[in-house]
Write a protein that holds these residues in place. Structure first.
Motif, mmCIF file in Angstrom:
data_model
loop_
_atom_site.group_PDB
_atom_site.id
_atom_site.type_symbol
_atom_site.label_atom_id
_atom_site.label_comp_id
_atom_site.label_asym_id
_atom_site.label_seq_id
_atom_site.Cartn_x
_atom_site.Cartn_y
_atom_site.Cartn_z
ATOM 1 N N SER A 153 0.853 -1.136 -0.046
ATOM 2 C CA SER A 153 -0.165 -0.113 -0.095
ATOM 3 C C SER A 153 0.847 1.122 0.100
ATOM 4 O O SER A 153 0.430 2.283 -0.438
ATOM 5 C CB SER A 153 -0.894 -0.204 1.181
ATOM 6 O OG SER A 153 -0.163 -0.012 2.284
ATOM 7 N N LYS A 154 2.259 1.301 0.359
ATOM 8 C CA LYS A 154 3.069 2.319 0.290
ATOM 9 C C LYS A 154 3.507 2.732 -1.016
ATOM 10 O O LYS A 154 3.987 3.627 -1.425
ATOM 11 C CB LYS A 154 4.400 2.078 1.294
ATOM 12 C CG LYS A 154 3.791 1.769 2.865
ATOM 13 C CD LYS A 154 5.016 1.510 3.593
ATOM 14 C CE LYS A 154 4.665 1.256 5.216
ATOM 15 N NZ LYS A 154 5.967 0.913 5.933
ATOM 16 N N HIS A 155 3.396 1.854 -1.880
ATOM 17 C CA HIS A 155 3.894 2.028 -3.250
ATOM 18 C C HIS A 155 2.703 1.864 -4.334
ATOM 19 O O HIS A 155 3.036 2.705 -5.399
ATOM 20 C CB HIS A 155 4.773 0.718 -3.597
ATOM 21 C CG HIS A 155 5.869 0.721 -2.756
ATOM 22 N ND1 HIS A 155 6.864 1.624 -2.670
ATOM 23 C CD2 HIS A 155 6.312 -0.085 -1.718
ATOM 24 C CE1 HIS A 155 7.825 1.304 -1.631
ATOM 25 N NE2 HIS A 155 7.379 0.132 -1.080
ATOM 26 N N LEU A 156 1.671 1.060 -4.052
ATOM 27 C CA LEU A 156 0.635 1.071 -5.039
ATOM 28 C C LEU A 156 -0.388 2.128 -4.978
ATOM 29 O O LEU A 156 -0.681 2.820 -3.767
ATOM 30 C CB LEU A 156 -0.040 -0.380 -5.115
ATOM 31 C CG LEU A 156 0.672 -1.320 -5.247
ATOM 32 C CD1 LEU A 156 0.038 -3.001 -5.072
ATOM 33 C CD2 LEU A 156 1.316 -1.684 -6.443
ATOM 34 N N GLN A 157 -1.086 2.475 -5.841
ATOM 35 C CA GLN A 157 -2.222 3.535 -5.998
ATOM 36 C C GLN A 157 -3.113 3.130 -4.896
ATOM 37 O O GLN A 157 -3.730 2.030 -4.666
ATOM 38 C CB GLN A 157 -3.121 3.726 -7.104
ATOM 39 C CG GLN A 157 -4.050 4.765 -7.296
ATOM 40 C CD GLN A 157 -5.030 4.790 -8.281
ATOM 41 O OE1 GLN A 157 -5.334 3.874 -8.721
ATOM 42 N NE2 GLN A 157 -4.976 6.070 -8.882
ATOM 43 N N GLN A 195 2.775 3.930 -12.522
ATOM 44 C CA GLN A 195 4.321 4.361 -11.824
ATOM 45 C C GLN A 195 4.925 3.434 -11.092
ATOM 46 O O GLN A 195 6.181 3.130 -10.926
ATOM 47 C CB GLN A 195 4.447 5.796 -11.564
ATOM 48 C CG GLN A 195 3.675 6.024 -10.281
ATOM 49 C CD GLN A 195 3.829 7.350 -9.588
ATOM 50 O OE1 GLN A 195 4.833 7.847 -10.262
ATOM 51 N NE2 GLN A 195 2.895 7.702 -8.823
ATOM 52 N N PRO A 196 3.912 2.545 -10.221
ATOM 53 C CA PRO A 196 4.521 1.676 -9.362
ATOM 54 C C PRO A 196 5.488 0.480 -10.307
ATOM 55 O O PRO A 196 6.385 -0.152 -9.579
ATOM 56 C CB PRO A 196 3.399 0.702 -8.633
ATOM 57 C CG PRO A 196 2.328 1.948 -8.621
ATOM 58 C CD PRO A 196 2.686 2.632 -10.048
ATOM 59 N N SER A 212 12.552 6.040 -9.054
ATOM 60 C CA SER A 212 11.680 6.877 -8.073
ATOM 61 C C SER A 212 10.580 7.817 -8.665
ATOM 62 O O SER A 212 10.654 7.782 -10.023
ATOM 63 C CB SER A 212 12.447 7.781 -7.360
ATOM 64 O OG SER A 212 13.378 8.807 -7.688
ATOM 65 N N TYR A 213 9.749 8.057 -7.785
ATOM 66 C CA TYR A 213 8.561 8.755 -8.455
ATOM 67 C C TYR A 213 8.917 10.297 -8.606
ATOM 68 O O TYR A 213 9.584 10.821 -8.075
ATOM 69 C CB TYR A 213 7.299 8.546 -7.475
ATOM 70 C CG TYR A 213 6.692 7.345 -7.412
ATOM 71 C CD1 TYR A 213 7.104 6.388 -8.023
ATOM 72 C CD2 TYR A 213 5.938 6.945 -6.372
ATOM 73 C CE1 TYR A 213 6.583 5.197 -8.208
ATOM 74 C CE2 TYR A 213 5.314 5.859 -6.165
ATOM 75 C CZ TYR A 213 5.750 4.645 -7.202
ATOM 76 O OH TYR A 213 5.018 3.379 -6.676
ATOM 77 N N ILE A 214 8.073 10.914 -9.772
ATOM 78 C CA ILE A 214 8.495 12.428 -9.995
ATOM 79 C C ILE A 214 7.474 13.214 -9.508
ATOM 80 O O ILE A 214 6.294 12.661 -9.041
ATOM 81 C CB ILE A 214 8.445 12.177 -11.798
ATOM 82 C CG1 ILE A 214 7.016 11.881 -12.244
ATOM 83 C CG2 ILE A 214 9.636 11.357 -12.379
ATOM 84 C CD1 ILE A 214 6.924 12.095 -13.868
#
Length: 440
Positions: free
Chosen positions: A133-137, A198-199, A209-211
């Motif tokens: 849950s920390k990475h997925l939408q 993006q995950p 890493s995310y933008i």
């Protein structure tokens, strides 16, 4: 960092997730060691509950309900830095399935046994859904029936933004159609879609890493397969690329390719090169671009970039064989900058690849001339006091790095040059082999 496939580091960093060992900080030191090493005072009683995340995680791009049960559709992550190993389960499967068009995500955790804290000194299993849950939408589905009900909505999906390129490929004797769209974050619905795609960067692009999507200088290039089913045109997401438009004084921009991801079922089919070339084509008639750069390219992405740049440079007068044998020239630098927006460093690299392609290595004079030309460049870090130190760091042993560049012995320098030369030639030959079968 760019890559295919992948590509790159970005402006923000993803926080490091705790490992299984870090999760048990409330237990005695000897128990933490037991969990970490799979060893306990009683023996290996924890070993069976350790799972390799790369093997446990299964992805699918689902077009129809039967795909959910088709093991041939499964692909695994290339990396799992965000999870590492998973503790507390036997025969673990973490199923992350996405609808092929809208990328609606369904997560299911399956296992044959889960560690019982009452029987194992209070040790608990990792909270897999909590970690994901920390990475997925937010709001990903955990109910399979709810996910199945979403699949029919994929048939009404339309890509975001403007169609900038379409093409066909042949795979297993079938003609497949693809389309590339350019969009920005303000396109209706795209922000949510981007959160769902993006995950995959974290699982397939090293050091990704995310933008910051709120920065309006980002452009997005989206790749979709287009197919027809029962008279309806349907799209399936195949990959994407992000480009950041840096300001270049006084009135130009310097676009930088940041991320390139081609989904695994579509990899090794030329789509990464097509994405890059599509972006290049959109730049050639612009007068506000200084040059095109790439953010911290991975080895895989660099090979794709080299292939695309070589194909383009081979059409330039200054890169014809008779010119290549004369060495890297100012004419080459200017022509690549003015016509293709390639910077000097990349232009020199393309020259070296194409000169190797034009060199008869059985001809001692040509072979010697090429070898000396490359080694002269590789020797420049020693002459310029370490501007290429990171390459040395990868090439030399730690004991050799104890000395500064200026203090390296002649033998060490020669060893470095020979080793680096062979590595460079290996990289270049991989590009040349691809050129042999893909040049127009």
């Amino acid at each position: 960092m760019a890559h295919e496939i992948g590509l790159g580091r970005n402006v923000s960093e993803t926080p490091e997730e705790p490992s299984a060992a870090q999760s048990y900080c409330c237990y005695p030191a000897e128990l933490k060691m037991a969990v970490t090493n799979g060893m306990s005072i009683a023996g290996n009683k924890f070993e069976g509950f350790k799972c390799n995340a790369t093997d446990a995680i299964e992805f699918k791009l689902v077009r129809h309900e039967p795909d959910i049960f088709d093991d041939s559709k499964v692909f695994h992550p290339d990396m799992t830095h965000q999870l590492e190993s998973i503790f507390g389960y036997k025969d673990l499967k973490v199923q992350i399935y996405c609808s092929a068009a809208r990328m609606i995500t369904y997560v299911n955790v399956a296992y044959s046994a889960k560690i019982d804290p009452e029987q194992y000194d209070g040790v608990k299993a990792d909270d897999i859904l909590g970690l994901l849950s920390k990475h997925l939408q937010p709001g990903f589905l955990t109910n399979r029936d709810a996910f199945i009900s979403q699949l029919t909505k994929d048939k009404t999906f339309k890509p975001f933004g403007e169609l900038v390129h379409s093409y066909t490929t042949t795979r297993e004797d079938k003609q497949l159609e693809f389309e590339v769209y350019k969009t920005d974050i303000e396109a209706i619905g795209f922000r949510d879609f981007h959160e769902r795609i993006q995950p995959f960067l974290l699982f397939f692009v090293d050091a990704a890493s995310y933008i910051d999507v709120d920065d309006d200088r980002w452009d997005y290039y989206l790749l979709f397969e287009k197919y027809r089913e029962a008279g309806t045109t349907i799209y399936a997401f195949a990959g994407y690329m992000t480009v950041y438009n840096y300001y270049a004084y006084p009135e130009k921009i310097r676009p930088r390719i940041s991320q390139v991801l081609v989904m695994p079922p579509f990899q090794r089919q030329g789509h990464g090169a097509t994405l890059i070339q599509t972006f290049y084509n959109s730049c050639y008639n612009r007068h506000d671009i200084l040059d095109i750069t790439v953010e911290d390219p991975s080895e895989n992405f660099q090979r794709v970039r080299d292939f695309v740049d070589c194909k383009n440079c081979m059409r330039l007068p200054s890169f014809q064989p008779e010119e290549l044998h004369q060495g890297f020239s100012e004419k080459m630098r200017l022509e690549t900058r003015e016509k293709l927006f390639i910077n000097r460093k990349q232009a020199r690299r393309i020259y070296e690849i194409l000169r190797l392609r034009a060199t008869n290595m059985a001809n001692k004079e040509q072979q010697r001339g090429y070898r000396l030309d490359i080694k002269k460049r590789l020797n420049s870090p020693f002459q310029k006091n370490g501007r290429d130190f990171q390459k040395l760091k990868r090439a030399l042993e730690p004991t050799e790095l104890a000395a500064t560049l200026n203090n390296l012995s002649v033998e060490q320098r020669m060893e470095y040059l020979e080793k680096h030369y062979e590595e460079v030639i290996t990289e270049y030959r991989a590009v040349i082999e691809r050129l042999a079968t893909n040049v127009d």
